[in-house]
Write a protein that holds these residues in place. Structure first.
Motif, mmCIF file in Angstrom:
data_model
loop_
_atom_site.group_PDB
_atom_site.id
_atom_site.type_symbol
_atom_site.label_atom_id
_atom_site.label_comp_id
_atom_site.label_asym_id
_atom_site.label_seq_id
_atom_site.Cartn_x
_atom_site.Cartn_y
_atom_site.Cartn_z
ATOM 1 N N PHE A 1 0.825 -1.208 0.000
ATOM 2 C CA PHE A 1 0.000 0.000 0.000
ATOM 3 C C PHE A 1 0.864 1.266 0.000
ATOM 4 O O PHE A 1 0.451 2.301 -0.528
ATOM 5 C CB PHE A 1 -0.963 -0.018 1.187
ATOM 6 N N ILE A 2 2.061 1.180 0.567
ATOM 7 C CA ILE A 2 2.985 2.305 0.450
ATOM 8 C C ILE A 2 3.394 2.487 -1.004
ATOM 9 O O ILE A 2 3.455 3.612 -1.517
ATOM 10 C CB ILE A 2 4.221 2.084 1.347
ATOM 11 N N LEU A 3 3.685 1.384 -1.682
ATOM 12 C CA LEU A 3 4.022 1.465 -3.108
ATOM 13 C C LEU A 3 2.847 2.022 -3.907
ATOM 14 O O LEU A 3 3.041 2.817 -4.846
ATOM 15 C CB LEU A 3 4.416 0.082 -3.631
ATOM 16 N N PHE A 4 1.654 1.612 -3.561
ATOM 17 C CA PHE A 4 0.457 2.152 -4.215
ATOM 18 C C PHE A 4 0.418 3.673 -4.064
ATOM 19 O O PHE A 4 0.213 4.410 -5.035
ATOM 20 C CB PHE A 4 -0.773 1.493 -3.586
ATOM 21 N N GLY A 5 0.639 4.149 -2.840
ATOM 22 C CA GLY A 5 0.657 5.589 -2.599
ATOM 23 C C GLY A 5 1.782 6.283 -3.345
ATOM 24 O O GLY A 5 1.609 7.402 -3.855
ATOM 25 N N LEU B 1 -8.638 8.679 -10.001
ATOM 26 C CA LEU B 1 -9.499 8.110 -8.962
ATOM 27 C C LEU B 1 -9.841 6.644 -9.253
ATOM 28 O O LEU B 1 -10.276 5.918 -8.359
ATOM 29 C CB LEU B 1 -10.794 8.918 -8.844
ATOM 30 N N LEU B 2 -9.643 6.233 -10.495
ATOM 31 C CA LEU B 2 -10.016 4.862 -10.880
ATOM 32 C C LEU B 2 -9.257 3.789 -10.104
ATOM 33 O O LEU B 2 -9.854 2.759 -9.755
ATOM 34 C CB LEU B 2 -9.821 4.672 -12.388
ATOM 35 N N PRO B 3 -7.942 3.960 -9.820
ATOM 36 C CA PRO B 3 -7.278 2.928 -9.016
ATOM 37 C C PRO B 3 -7.901 2.730 -7.636
ATOM 38 O O PRO B 3 -7.958 1.601 -7.134
ATOM 39 C CB PRO B 3 -5.839 3.457 -8.899
ATOM 40 N N VAL C 1 -6.167 -9.343 0.316
ATOM 41 C CA VAL C 1 -5.748 -7.941 0.355
ATOM 42 C C VAL C 1 -4.427 -7.762 -0.393
ATOM 43 O O VAL C 1 -4.233 -6.780 -1.122
ATOM 44 C CB VAL C 1 -5.601 -7.467 1.813
ATOM 45 N N ILE C 2 -3.515 -8.715 -0.238
ATOM 46 C CA ILE C 2 -2.204 -8.627 -0.891
ATOM 47 C C ILE C 2 -2.355 -8.622 -2.403
ATOM 48 O O ILE C 2 -1.785 -7.778 -3.111
ATOM 49 C CB ILE C 2 -1.312 -9.809 -0.451
ATOM 50 N N PHE C 3 -3.135 -9.557 -2.913
ATOM 51 C CA PHE C 3 -3.344 -9.660 -4.357
ATOM 52 C C PHE C 3 -4.055 -8.417 -4.875
ATOM 53 O O PHE C 3 -3.720 -7.886 -5.947
ATOM 54 C CB PHE C 3 -4.166 -10.921 -4.660
ATOM 55 N N SER C 4 -5.024 -7.926 -4.115
ATOM 56 C CA SER C 4 -5.759 -6.721 -4.517
ATOM 57 C C SER C 4 -4.823 -5.520 -4.603
ATOM 58 O O SER C 4 -4.870 -4.738 -5.564
ATOM 59 C CB SER C 4 -6.884 -6.431 -3.513
ATOM 60 N N ALA C 5 -3.958 -5.368 -3.597
ATOM 61 C CA ALA C 5 -3.026 -4.240 -3.586
ATOM 62 C C ALA C 5 -2.044 -4.313 -4.741
ATOM 63 O O ALA C 5 -1.750 -3.309 -5.397
ATOM 64 C CB ALA C 5 -2.280 -4.200 -2.252
ATOM 65 N N THR D 1 -3.724 -3.425 -7.930
ATOM 66 C CA THR D 1 -4.051 -1.992 -7.946
ATOM 67 C C THR D 1 -2.841 -1.156 -8.345
ATOM 68 O O THR D 1 -2.976 -0.140 -9.036
ATOM 69 C CB THR D 1 -4.576 -1.545 -6.573
ATOM 70 N N ILE D 2 -1.655 -1.581 -7.924
ATOM 71 C CA ILE D 2 -0.428 -0.887 -8.339
ATOM 72 C C ILE D 2 -0.266 -0.972 -9.860
ATOM 73 O O ILE D 2 0.038 0.029 -10.533
ATOM 74 C CB ILE D 2 0.796 -1.484 -7.628
#
Length: 653
Positions: free
Chosen positions: A208-212, A368-370, A385-389, A392-393
């Motif tokens: 999630f940090i990478l996502f951000g 906003l789509l991600p 959650v891991i696979f979803s994150a 999402t990246i």
């Protein structure tokens, strides 16, 4: 997540302010290009390892995966963070290179001897103790450099307690442990340094940090600012509302209150001062809104993942129960901001100077789509959650190519991976350090003993126990990052509430709130102090004003303990609608009481009645709601009559 500290986006004054109040931002900037390249390679490798294993699965042995995560983190700490504030930050001393190299052997040893360690059943060998001691020392030093002295000193006190607790009187006495047993607990089990907190850091948090980080590189921060301006900039007291909305948006993604204050506040605080808000109030608005981002779904910062893992509940359950309290928190801030603007007759920004919602969404709305995709993956696909994150990246990267202004170059891609790793360092080392505390608390029974003490002091009174727990959480959270603050309070304070029959998830949400709000609670209110540095106001006055603005956040946790319906638990859809309406009215009344203004300035008696009526609404029942309505209508009529007789004039707050 803790924000990706992209120093390129901050000017020198902002960066200095960030480093003053956030030790996690004091990175080295090397003159030697080869060292810079080395750091980049290690950081990018670290990020790619976790991104790849999110799809392929981690190594078979969970301790090895966690140990590898810790080794990467320790190496980066000793390469990036100087030993002292005054040390040169443009070169790498030989001793830090040595410490970076020493961060690897413990993981190699664990990898090569994992089966043997497990079969020994908790009986450590000399080498176990040697490599365990090395890891513990490195974690202490890395924790000191990144988080400051408070957390490592607390961890050291727990180690001393484990060694000498047999000599203590009363309930905190235990049978005593030698160093072999302590090092074994902290190194070779999942209840120490390589425990739940690091496990969450090595799986959910880094992703999630990478996502951000990827969102930041694509321009999400600009989108949030522009969208907040377009939505609320023209309203009465518009810049303050922009601050609340933008800080809430950004804070939910990055989870770092101080970094949020510095980045968003540099833009919003001058606007608030320009239209007439005083400097202390402007800083208070920014700091309270930035802190609230950590309780706002869908991301909520790293502590929410640790809560889910600790309780053994789906992360989506945490999101669902957190929604209403978080929205009530922001409603309370917006209410006071609006009332203050009305009292001072402060206008908004002319629409001609603001971007239109249509133009903002046309230019960057696709970013906003991600977030929409993440919510869809979490709630409607049944995937982890891991696979979803991880997906999402990938989606974030692809969506950035939809417009030229947001398209990421290869350099942006590498920078995002590096920034994500750098930010993970501060989160992970806090998790590793607090693992020492949790490991000692588990082996000595300290957590259970403290819970018994809290219950004993409270005299089995739920309210007194809640009050003592709140104070303990705020004190433990002062000057400490929100993640270790939550873990410590969840270990030591939440069990006391569970003993009194409170649902574990409710107890953890209670301590979660107050551990976070320590950031705006004087005398050590780091987020408020950072905001005061931007506004030029008084740090202490800014802190107390931030507490007043965040009053809903201090009251609502008590209410949802007594009434789980505020967390939308054990309630039907129809009942939920009623709870939402009555709770919203209660928070608005709380804001009116705090600000002392409705249609006209209010006297102390009226404010006390309004506050009492607010509490009645926050504990919904037909009788209490009826009394609350009577109080609200009565005060409104008194205000209306008074306003007709003598129109209010703008007053300085």
């Amino acid at each position: 997540m803790s924000q990706s500290k992209n120093t390129e986006a901050l000017d020198q004054e902002q960066q200095e302010l960030l480093e003053k109040y956030d030790s996690e931002s004091r990175f080295r900037v090397f003159l030697n290009n080869r060292i810079t390249l080395l750091v980049t390679i290690i950081a990018v490798t670290f990020s790619l390892y976790h991104l790849i294993t999110a799809f392929t699965g981690p190594p078979v042995y969970v301790l090895v995966h966690r140990a590898l995560h810790v080794s990467f983190v320790l190496v980066l700490v000793f390469l990036l963070f100087p030993a002292t504030k005054g040390a040169a930050r443009n070169r790498l001393p030989w001793y830090d290179m040595l410490l970076a190299l020493l961060s690897v052997p413990s993981t190699i040893y664990l990898f090569l001897n994992y089966t043997e360690i497990v079969t020994r059943g908790g009986l450590p060998s000399t080498l176990d103790v040697l490599f365990g001691t090395l890891l513990i020392i490195l974690v202490f030093e890395a924790g000191r450099r990144v988080t400051g002295w408070a957390l490592p000193i607390l961890a050291l006190l727990f180690v001393v307690y484990a060694l000498f607790g047999r000599d203590l009187p009363g309930i905190f006495r235990h049978r005593g442990y030698d160093w072999d047993a302590i090092s074994n607990q902290l190194f070779t089990t999942t209840e120490g340094i390589l425990g739940t907190a690091i496990g969450v850091s090595a799986t959910y948090i880094i992703l999630f940090i990478l996502f951000g980080a990827f969102l930041a590189k694509s321009g999400m921060g600009q989108l949030f600012n522009d969208l907040a301006l377009a939505l609320t900039g023209h309203a009465k007291g518009g810049p303050a509302k922009v601050s609340v909305v933008a800080s809430g948006f950004l804070g939910s993604i990055n989870g770092s209150a101080i970094a949020n204050v510095v980045t968003t506040g540099a833009f919003t605080i001058p606007l608030m001062k320009k239209i007439g808000y005083n400097r202390n109030f402007a800083g208070a608005v920014e700091s309270s809104a930035s802190v609230g981002g950590q309780i706002l779904p869908p991301v909520m910062g790293a502590a929410a993942f640790i809560m889910a893992e600790t309780l053994g509940v789906p992360y989506t359950d945490i999101i669902l129960i957190a929604i209403l309290p978080a929205l009530l928190f922001y409603l309370g801030i917006l209410a006071q901001v609006h009332l203050r603007a009305t009292k001072l007759d402060l206008s908004g920004i002319p629409k001609s100077e603001l971007p239109s919602i249509k133009d903002v969404l046309k230019e960057r709305g696709h970013l906003l789509l991600p977030i929409v995709f993440l919510i869809y993956m979490l709630f409607f696909t049944g995937t982890t959650v891991i696979f979803s994150a991880a997906w999402t990246i990938i989606v974030t990267i692809l969506i950035s190519f939809l417009r030229k202004s947001t398209r990421m170059s290869f350099k942006d891609f590498i920078d995002a991976l590096e920034n994500g790793a750098r930010t993970t360092v501060s989160v992970a080392i806090a998790c590793a350090t607090v693992g020492i505390i949790v490991g000692i608390a588990n082996i000595t029974g300290f957590g259970l003993n403290l819970a018994n003490a809290i219950v004993s002091i409270g005299g089995e009174s739920l309210f007194l126990t809640l009050l003592f727990t709140m104070v303990a959480c705020i004190v433990l959270g002062m000057g400490m990052p929100s993640i270790p603050a939550y873990i410590i309070t969840a270990t030591m304070a939440a069990p006391a509430l569970v003993q009194l029959g409170i649902e574990p998830i409710v107890a953890h949400m209670f301590v979660f709130y107050f551990g976070i709000f320590a950031n705006i609670t004087p005398p050590v209110a780091l987020a408020a102090f950072a905001a005061a540095g931007l506004s030029g106001g008084s740090p202490m006055r800014t802190g107390f004003m931030a507490m007043k603005l965040a009053i809903a956040g201090f009251i609502v946790p008590f209410m949802f303990v007594y009434n789980n319906e505020l967390l939308l638990m054990d309630t039907t859809f129809t009942e939920s609608i009623g709870v939402i309406i009555t709770a919203a009215i209660g928070v608005l009344m709380l804001g009116i009481a705090a600000e002392g203004y409705l249609l006209h300035s209010m006297n102390v008696i009226s404010r006390l009645f309004m506050a009492g009526g607010a509490l009645l609404f926050l504990h919904p029942a037909l009788l209490t709601d009826a009394v609350g309505v009577i109080i609200l209508v009565t005060i409104f009529l008194i205000q209306w009559i008074r306003k007709r007789k003598q129109p209010a004039t703008p007053a300085e707050a």
